[in-house]
Enzyme design. Structure first.
Site, PDB file in Angstrom:
ATOM      1  N   ARG A   1      30.454  54.894  57.309  1.00 53.71           N
ATOM      2  CA  ARG A   1      31.016  55.599  58.154  1.00 53.71           C
ATOM      3  C   ARG A   1      31.021  54.674  59.722  1.00 53.71           C
ATOM      4  NH1 ARG A   1      28.018  59.884  56.668  1.00 53.71           N
ATOM      5  NH2 ARG A   1      29.527  60.787  54.580  1.00 53.71           N
TER       6      ARG A   1
ATOM      7  N   LYS B   1      43.248  47.400  64.789  1.00 55.42           N
ATOM      8  CA  LYS B   1      43.908  47.055  63.495  1.00 55.42           C
ATOM      9  C   LYS B   1      43.045  46.526  62.292  1.00 55.42           C
ATOM     10  CE  LYS B   1      47.880  48.674  64.618  1.00 55.42           C
ATOM     11  NZ  LYS B   1      49.413  48.526  64.543  1.00 55.42           N
TER      12      LYS B   1
ATOM     13  N   GLU C   1      53.842  34.483  66.563  1.00 55.78           N
ATOM     14  CA  GLU C   1      53.177  35.981  67.347  1.00 55.78           C
ATOM     15  C   GLU C   1      53.345  35.706  68.777  1.00 55.78           C
ATOM     16  OE1 GLU C   1      52.948  38.542  65.588  1.00 55.78           O
ATOM     17  OE2 GLU C   1      51.709  38.202  63.641  1.00 55.78           O
TER      18      GLU C   1
ATOM     19  N   LYS D   1      48.829  41.931  74.647  1.00 58.16           N
ATOM     20  CA  LYS D   1      48.297  43.068  74.058  1.00 58.16           C
ATOM     21  C   LYS D   1      47.636  43.920  74.216  1.00 58.16           C
ATOM     22  CE  LYS D   1      47.090  43.812  69.012  1.00 58.16           C
ATOM     23  NZ  LYS D   1      46.987  43.410  67.751  1.00 58.16           N
TER      24      LYS D   1
ATOM     25  N   GLU E   1      48.554  53.801  68.362  1.00 62.69           N
ATOM     26  CA  GLU E   1      50.741  54.210  68.079  1.00 62.69           C
ATOM     27  C   GLU E   1      50.648  55.068  68.559  1.00 62.69           C
ATOM     28  OE1 GLU E   1      51.026  49.940  65.709  1.00 62.69           O
ATOM     29  OE2 GLU E   1      52.594  51.579  65.006  1.00 62.69           O
TER      30      GLU E   1
ATOM     31  N   ARG F   1      52.861  50.908  71.394  1.00 59.62           N
ATOM     32  CA  ARG F   1      52.248  50.210  70.552  1.00 59.62           C
ATOM     33  C   ARG F   1      53.094  49.621  69.405  1.00 59.62           C
ATOM     34  NH1 ARG F   1      45.659  48.803  68.407  1.00 59.62           N
ATOM     35  NH2 ARG F   1      46.264  46.798  66.848  1.00 59.62           N
TER      36      ARG F   1
ATOM     37  N   ASN G   1      55.461  45.530  66.364  1.00 61.85           N
ATOM     38  CA  ASN G   1      55.219  45.172  65.309  1.00 61.85           C
ATOM     39  C   ASN G   1      56.999  45.272  65.161  1.00 61.85           C
ATOM     40  OD1 ASN G   1      53.133  47.165  64.524  1.00 61.85           O
ATOM     41  ND2 ASN G   1      54.357  48.563  64.287  1.00 61.85           N
TER      42      ASN G   1
ATOM     43  N   HIS H   1      58.199  43.739  61.729  1.00 62.16           N
ATOM     44  CA  HIS H   1      57.363  43.693  61.149  1.00 62.16           C
ATOM     45  C   HIS H   1      58.021  44.637  59.794  1.00 62.16           C
ATOM     46  CE1 HIS H   1      54.726  41.782  63.880  1.00 62.16           C
ATOM     47  NE2 HIS H   1      53.352  42.444  63.784  1.00 62.16           N
TER      48      HIS H   1
ATOM     49  N   HIS I   1      52.251  34.757  57.504  1.00 60.87           N
ATOM     50  CA  HIS I   1      52.503  36.264  57.606  1.00 60.87           C
ATOM     51  C   HIS I   1      53.311  35.545  58.873  1.00 60.87           C
ATOM     52  CE1 HIS I   1      51.755  40.277  59.718  1.00 60.87           C
ATOM     53  NE2 HIS I   1      51.658  39.323  60.619  1.00 60.87           N
TER      54      HIS I   1
HETATM   55  P1  NAD Z   1      44.404  33.316  57.284  1.00 60.71           P
HETATM   56  O1  NAD Z   1      43.251  34.345  57.689  1.00 60.71           O
HETATM   57  O2  NAD Z   1      45.060  33.920  55.640  1.00 60.71           O
HETATM   58  O3  NAD Z   1      44.945  32.178  57.606  1.00 60.71           O
HETATM   59  C1  NAD Z   1      45.226  31.268  57.830  1.00 60.71           C
HETATM   60  C2  NAD Z   1      44.762  30.123  56.860  1.00 60.71           C
HETATM   61  O4  NAD Z   1      44.123  29.182  57.671  1.00 60.71           O
HETATM   62  C3  NAD Z   1      43.598  30.296  55.515  1.00 60.71           C
HETATM   63  O5  NAD Z   1      43.806  29.627  54.515  1.00 60.71           O
HETATM   64  C4  NAD Z   1      42.343  29.497  55.953  1.00 60.71           C
HETATM   65  O6  NAD Z   1      41.541  29.981  55.732  1.00 60.71           O
HETATM   66  C5  NAD Z   1      42.838  29.087  57.294  1.00 60.71           C
HETATM   67  N1  NAD Z   1      41.700  28.912  58.760  1.00 60.71           N
HETATM   68  C6  NAD Z   1      41.391  29.612  59.577  1.00 60.71           C
HETATM   69  N2  NAD Z   1      40.618  28.678  60.000  1.00 60.71           N
HETATM   70  C7  NAD Z   1      40.830  27.787  60.545  1.00 60.71           C
HETATM   71  C8  NAD Z   1      40.374  26.586  61.213  1.00 60.71           C
HETATM   72  N3  NAD Z   1      39.920  27.056  62.359  1.00 60.71           N
HETATM   73  N4  NAD Z   1      41.052  24.923  60.699  1.00 60.71           N
HETATM   74  C9  NAD Z   1      41.727  24.627  59.258  1.00 60.71           C
HETATM   75  N5  NAD Z   1      41.855  25.897  58.421  1.00 60.71           N
HETATM   76  C10 NAD Z   1      42.022  27.616  58.822  1.00 60.71           C
HETATM   77  O7  NAD Z   1      46.038  34.019  57.988  1.00 60.71           O
HETATM   78  P2  NAD Z   1      46.470  34.350  59.317  1.00 60.71           P
HETATM   79  O8  NAD Z   1      47.624  33.847  60.082  1.00 60.71           O
HETATM   80  O9  NAD Z   1      45.363  33.686  60.518  1.00 60.71           O
HETATM   81  O10 NAD Z   1      46.246  35.886  59.337  1.00 60.71           O
HETATM   82  C11 NAD Z   1      47.385  36.503  59.217  1.00 60.71           C
HETATM   83  C12 NAD Z   1      46.475  37.822  58.784  1.00 60.71           C
HETATM   84  O11 NAD Z   1      46.552  38.623  60.214  1.00 60.71           O
HETATM   85  C13 NAD Z   1      47.846  38.713  58.048  1.00 60.71           C
HETATM   86  O12 NAD Z   1      47.112  39.699  56.798  1.00 60.71           O
HETATM   87  C14 NAD Z   1      48.476  40.024  58.522  1.00 60.71           C
HETATM   88  O13 NAD Z   1      48.750  40.812  58.318  1.00 60.71           O
HETATM   89  C15 NAD Z   1      47.194  40.277  59.595  1.00 60.71           C
HETATM   90  N6  NAD Z   1      47.035  40.000  60.634  1.00 60.71           N
HETATM   91  C16 NAD Z   1      46.391  41.381  60.749  1.00 60.71           C
HETATM   92  C17 NAD Z   1      46.805  41.818  62.955  1.00 60.71           C
HETATM   93  C18 NAD Z   1      45.809  42.625  63.588  1.00 60.71           C
HETATM   94  O14 NAD Z   1      46.654  43.744  64.457  1.00 60.71           O
HETATM   95  N7  NAD Z   1      44.649  43.339  62.829  1.00 60.71           N
HETATM   96  C19 NAD Z   1      48.155  41.578  63.663  1.00 60.71           C
HETATM   97  C20 NAD Z   1      48.782  40.204  63.237  1.00 60.71           C
HETATM   98  C21 NAD Z   1      48.243  39.344  62.223  1.00 60.71           C
HETATM   99  N1  GLY Z   2      49.970  43.261  65.118  1.00 66.48           N
HETATM  100  C1  GLY Z   2      50.583  45.063  65.874  1.00 66.48           C
HETATM  101  C2  GLY Z   2      49.072  45.473  66.299  1.00 66.48           C
HETATM  102  O1  GLY Z   2      48.489  45.028  66.496  1.00 66.48           O
HETATM  103  O2  GLY Z   2      49.046  46.725  66.378  1.00 66.48           O
END
Ligand code: NAD
Ligand code: GLY
Length: 370
Positions: free
Chosen positions: A118, A140, A182, A224, A234, A238, A242, A245, A262
């Site tokens: 939890r 998130k 972003e 942010k 949100e 917040r 999006n 999105h 993404h």
């Molecule tokens: P990802 O985590 O898939 O990373 C992209 C690629 O880069 C992967 O192949 C990874 O292994 C590689 N990688 C990571 N660090 C590296 C480095 N230093 N050198 C070389 N390769 C590296 O994608 P992302 O763009 O980082 O994240 C996208 C995800 O984040 C999505 O699932 C999206 O929904 C989520 N997201 C979440 C929030 C939130 O608020 N929680 C906000 C925006 C996006």
């Molecule tokens: N990426 C949208 C949020 O964090 O609220």
């Protein structure tokens, strides 16, 4: 190094941003609760940065889970591997999980930390630009479902965020540009001055100029952190984070997770939101052109997946989290830097937009960054 704070009362936490800070014990160790530490990373990031992260933990006994790499693995099934490891190794409620990687690793690890017994502590060490400017901040967490992106999740804030910009040296151009999408988002939703700075400096970001990267990561995280501090769960502003999105998540789900990155899907979605705003007369055509231009300069997509029909788009958008009582809601723009959420839009404008936005062959996305 710069340090920002996400101000959430007794759950406030620092975001440290700098160069060569990944192995810094003084930044990491004070945030470890208990003496059981699990680092979660993936098969791409582990060979690059796991050893450094482990060295920041000094004498702590650490366990590691190495996940397969890719958005398509952001699932409940993969999260279960983390739970299994924690249980097999008898981790208790004082455990700390560390997410070392991009947004996928960060979202899965945060979700595992939110659920395990939890809720246990976790720390974000983001290694992609996208994770450094967005996903590591704000709490998130979650995973995808075949029917909808990020549909299973929880709000769970980290203890701290450690952003070492040197990790970006190993990131490929396409991923870097996805992170820039972003960054552009913050300018569009609430920071006109930052958007102007981006218009003047986008090439420096693309060329990985360190000062420009630090400035943009800081300014993004400041934006942010302010929004999250004002509206953690949100219920109001917040939602502005999006922008793009509703369209973007439909693209990611509709093309199969990982086909469009993404950030690419969000870039396309932001331009669609801007275009929809312009069709209502809320945004000027000059501002729409400025938005398209900056996305093009960062080699980001300005069309939609050719394989998705307007009807498929509408169906996919209907499962979006922002649908209230069956009505679609969009984040739209009144101007660059001024966004708002609305469900009062003309369906005919939306349908025209979906029919008129040019199609892009998903295979071309990679080529445009080579
Ligand atoms: P990802 O985590 O898939 O990373 C992209 C690629 O880069 C992967 O192949 C990874 O292994 C590689 N990688 C990571 N660090 C590296 C480095 N230093 N050198 C070389 N390769 C590296 O994608 P992302 O763009 O980082 O994240 C996208 C995800 O984040 C999505 O699932 C999206 O929904 C989520 N997201 C979440 C929030 C939130 O608020 N929680 C906000 C925006 C996006
Ligand atoms: N990426 C949208 C949020 O964090 O609220």
């Amino acid at each position: 190094m710069n340090t920002l704070t996400v101000a959430l009362g007794d759950r406030s936490y620092p975001i440290h941003i700098g160069s060569r800070i990944l192995a810094d014990q003084q930044l990491l160790i004070p945030h470890i609760k208990g003496n059981q530490v699990l680092i979660v990373t993936n098969e791409t990031v582990a060979p690059l940065y796991l050893e450094k992260a482990q060295s920041a933990l000094g004498n702590f006994e650490t366990e590691t889970v190495i996940l397969p790499d890719g958005e398509k693995y952001k699932t409940l099934e993969i999260t279960r591997r983390i739970f299994t490891h924690l249980l097999e190794k008898h981790f208790n409620r004082t455990a700390t999980l560390i997410a070392l990687g991009g947004g996928v690793v960060g979202d899965i690890t945060g979700f595992a930390a939110a659920c395990y017994q939890r809720g246990v502590n976790f720390i974000q060490i983001p290694t992609t630009l996208l994770a450094q400017v967005d996903s590591s901040v704000g709490g998130k967490t979650g995973v995808n479902h075949p029917l909808g992106k990020n549909m299973i999740g929880a709000f769970h804030q980290p203890q701290c965020v450690i952003t070492d910009i040197d990790t970006l040296n190993t990131l490929d151009n396409r991923q870097l540009n996805a992170g820039i999408a972003e960054i552009i988002k913050y300018g569009l939703i609430r920071d006109y001055e930052f958007f102007e700075w981006l218009e003047d400096n986008i090439e420096k970001l693309i060329q990985r100029d360190k000062d420009a990267l630090i400035y943009a990561i800081n300014r993004s995280c400041m934006n942010k952190a302010e929004v999250v501090a004002a509206d953690e769960k949100e219920s109001g502003q917040r939602a502005l984070l999006n922008l793009g999105h509703t369209f973007g998540h439909a693209i990611e789900t509709g093309t199969g997770y990982g086909t469009w990155l993404h950030g690419e899907a969000i870039a396309s979605g932001m331009l669609m939101a801007a275009d929809l705003s312009a069709r209502h007369g809320w945004l000027s055509s000059h501002e729409l052109a400025r938005i398209k231009s900056i996305l093009l300069r960062a080699s980001l997509p300005t069309g939609t997946p050719a394989e998705l029909s307007a009807q498929q788009f509408l169906d996919l958008m209907s499962v979006d989290k922002k649908v209230l009582a069956g009505k679609l809601r969009f984040v739209l723009l009144k101007a660059i830097g001024k966004s708002f959420v609305t469900e009062e839009f003309e369906q005919s404008h939306l349908e025209e937009l979906l029919n008129e936005t040019p199609g892009i062959n998903s295979a071309d996305l990679k080529i445009r960054n080579d």
